[in-house]
Design an enzyme around this catalytic site. Structure first.
Site, PDB file in Angstrom:
ATOM      1  N   ASP A 108       0.824  -1.208   0.000  1.00 25.32           N
ATOM      2  CA  ASP A 108       0.000   0.000   0.000  1.00 25.32           C
ATOM      3  C   ASP A 108       0.860   1.262   0.000  1.00 25.32           C
ATOM      4  O   ASP A 108       2.014   1.255   0.417  1.00 25.32           O
ATOM      5  CB  ASP A 108      -0.889   0.037   1.246  1.00 25.32           C
ATOM      6  CG  ASP A 108      -2.055  -0.934   1.174  1.00 25.32           C
ATOM      7  OD1 ASP A 108      -2.043  -1.815   0.299  1.00 25.32           O
ATOM      8  OD2 ASP A 108      -2.970  -0.805   2.005  1.00 25.32           O
ATOM      9  N   HIS A 270       3.539  -2.323   3.355  1.00 26.76           N
ATOM     10  CA  HIS A 270       3.611  -0.960   2.819  1.00 26.76           C
ATOM     11  C   HIS A 270       4.942  -0.709   2.132  1.00 26.76           C
ATOM     12  O   HIS A 270       5.965  -1.266   2.536  1.00 26.76           O
ATOM     13  CB  HIS A 270       3.412   0.058   3.939  1.00 26.76           C
ATOM     14  CG  HIS A 270       2.057  -0.007   4.575  1.00 26.76           C
ATOM     15  ND1 HIS A 270       1.764  -0.904   5.589  1.00 26.76           N
ATOM     16  CD2 HIS A 270       0.922   0.687   4.335  1.00 26.76           C
ATOM     17  CE1 HIS A 270       0.489  -0.757   5.950  1.00 26.76           C
ATOM     18  NE2 HIS A 270      -0.040   0.200   5.204  1.00 26.76           N
TER      19      HIS A 270
END
Length: 421
Positions: A108, A270
Site C-alpha cells: 500500500d 507498505h
C-alpha cells in the site's frame, strides 16, 4: 478445502460502468484534495446505478474519537451496512483470503522514491506484486510510478487522499476512486480493476460505488504487519503494539510464513520507506523455502489484471476469473460470488489508539467482543502516523485511525494510557 471454478457473469449488472478517456492536459485535483469533484461522466454512471437500486442510500459514517460511527440503531454487520471496520463484515465482492498455500503479495501507499528499491527487488525475483497506489503519490512521483510498470508491477487504487471512505459522501467517494483510476489510466493505459480501502474502511454503499460505477473489486487482508509503525529515521510511531524494531517486523513475517497454510494469506504491507521494504525483502526467501506460492492479487485466480474494456470505444471490461476458488468469499476469499454479503464475527481484543497529532499523549481504548472464537491474526491495530506522516508526501493534517474487531456481542471497554512518538 475444496475450490470450485467460477466464471463471473457480471456483464449484465455492470455493463454501464464508467468508460475512461485519456486526459492530455494533466489537469488533476490538487495533491491531497479530500473527495475531489468527480467528472460529469462518472456522475452520470453513478446516477444510473443509483436509479437501478444498485447503490444503497445509507448515510455516511462519522469519525468519533477516531472511530467511524453510524447513527444509533444502524446494523453495522451482515444484513445491514456491512462495515468491515466495525464488524469485519465481508461484502459479496470482497477479496479477503487466498486459497490454501497461496501468498497474495501486495503493498500500500506508493509510489514514493523508496519504492524503486522494492520494484527492482521484485523484478530480480521474477515476482509480480499488486501495488495499491494513492492518486496524489502518483501525481507527485511519476518516475517511480513508471518504474513500477516497467518492472512488471500490477497497479491498483488506494484512493486520492487516503481517507476513511465510509465517512465520505457518494460524490466524494466517486472523486477519490475516479481520479486515482484516471491518473493510472492516463499514465499507463490501464484501467484498474481492484482497489483497497484505506484502513480497510468500507461498507456496502462504498463497495457498491466501486463495483457498479468503476467495475472494481474490493481487496481487504487477513494478515497485517503494522510495518508502517517503523519510521525511516529509526524508532517507531507506535507504542505498545506493532513492530518496534526491524527484528520485530521480521518476527511477524516469519510467523506468517512458518504458520498454517490454510487459509492462504492476503497480507498488508507498505512501500513507504526503506524499513518496510527491507522487511519484505529480508523475509521473502523464507516464504519460498516454506513452500508458499506467491502471486499478485489477480493472479491468485488467473484473473485479468485490468479492466481492459471500459475505455471509450471499448466493451465491458470486468476481470474474468478462470481460477479455482470457493464460492464463499468469507471462507476462502474467493473472487466475487453471487452470494449475499456475509459477515464473520470474531472474538478478539484490539487496542485503538486515537491521537490527533504525532507526539501527543493519547488514550488507547481496548475493546473486546465475546461470543465467537477467532485467531489472533484477525486483530487489527493502528495509529495516526498510519494516516498522515508515513502515508503521503504532503501534510494533510492528522487523521486519527482505529480498528475494531468483531461485533459478536457486548463491547467491553477498558481505557489505558499511551503515547505516540
Amino acid at each position: 478445502m475444496l475450490y470450485s471454478t467460477l466464471l463471473l457473469a457480471l456483464a449484465a449488472s455492470a455493463s454501464a460502468i464508467v468508460k475512461f478517456e485519456k486526459r492530455q492536459n494533466g489537469n488533476y485535483p490538487a495533491p491531497g484534495t479530500i473527495g475531489p469533484t468527480p467528472l460529469a461522466s462518472w456522475v452520470t454512471t453513478y446516477n444510473a446505478a443509483k436509479a437501478a437500486g444498485k447503490i444503497p442510500g445509507d448515510a455516511p459514517s462519522t469519525l468519533k474519537g477516531g472511530v467511524p460511527s453510524y447513527a444509533t440503531g444502524v446494523n453495522v454487520g451482515t444484513g445491514g451496512v456491512c462495515s468491515w471496520t466495525l464488524s469485519l463484515c465481508y461484502g459479496t465482492f470482497d477479496v479477503v483470503d487466498a486459497p490454501t498455500g497461496i501468498a497474495g503479495i501486495s503493498f500500500d501507499d506508493g509510489p514514493v522514491p523508496a519504492s524503486t528499491q522494492l520494484y527492482d527487488y521484485l523484478q530480480s525475483q521474477h515476482q509480480a506484486a499488486t501495488h495499491f497506489m494513492i492518486g496524489t503519490n502518483i501525481l507527485n512521483n511519476p518516475g517511480p510510478f513508471q518504474h513500477a510498470l516497467q518492472t512488471g508491477g500490477h497497479v491498483a487504487v488506494h484512493t486520492w487522499s487516503h481517507q476513511y471512505t465510509t465517512t465520505l459522501t457518494d460524490m466524494q467517494v466517486l472523486g477519490e476512486l475516479g481520479w486515482t483510476a484516471q491518473i493510472i489510466f492516463d499514465q499507463s493505459g490501464h484501467v484498474p480493476a481492484y482497489w483497497r480501502p484505506p484502513y480497510g474502511d468500507v461498507d456496502n454503499r462504498v463497495r457498491s460505488i466501486a463495483r457498479e460505477v468503476f467495475g472494481m473489486y474490493t481487496v481487504i487482508w487477513n494478515k497485517d504487519t503494522n510495518d508502517w509503525c517503523l519510521s525511516d529515521g529509526g524508532g517507531t510511531s507506535c507504542v505498545g503494539y506493532g513492530p518496534g524494531t526491524d527484528a520485530g517486523l521480521d518476527a511477524e513475517l516469519q510467523g506468517w510464513w512458518n504458520g498454517p497454510k490454510s487459509p492462504g494469506i492476503i497480507g498488508l504491507e507498505h512501500e513507504i520507506n526503506s524499513r518496510t521494504i527491507g522487511g519484505f525483502m529480508r523475509n521473502y526467501p523464507t516464504l519460498l523455502s516454506r513452500g508458499w506460492t506467491p502471486k499478485c492479487i489477480p493472479d491468485i485466480w488467473n484473473a485479468s489484471w485490468y479492466n481492459a474494456g471500459n475505455t471509450v470505444g471499448g466493451g465491458h471490461g470486468l476481470p474474468d476469473n478462470n481460477g479455482s476458488n470457493s464460492t464463499s468469499a468469507v471462507s476462502s476469499g474467493g473472487v466475487p460470488s453471487s452470494a449475499p454479503p456475509a459477515s464473520r464475527s470474531l472474538s478478539a481484543t484490539v487496542t485503538i489508539v486515537t491521537p490527533t497529532s504525532i507526539g501527543e499523549t493519547v488514550t488507547a481504548v481496548a475493546i473486546s467482543t465475546a461470543g465467537v472464537s477467532a485467531s489472533a491474526s484477525t486483530v487489527k491495530t493502528s495509529a495516526t502516523a498510519h494516516s498522515s506522516a508515513s502515508r503521503l508526501l504532503y501534510p494533510l493534517g492528522a487523521s486519527s485511525e482505529s480498528w475494531l474487531a468483531g461485533l459478536a456481542g457486548s463491547l467491553v471497554v477498558a481505557v489505558v494510557a499511551a503515547v505516540v512518538v
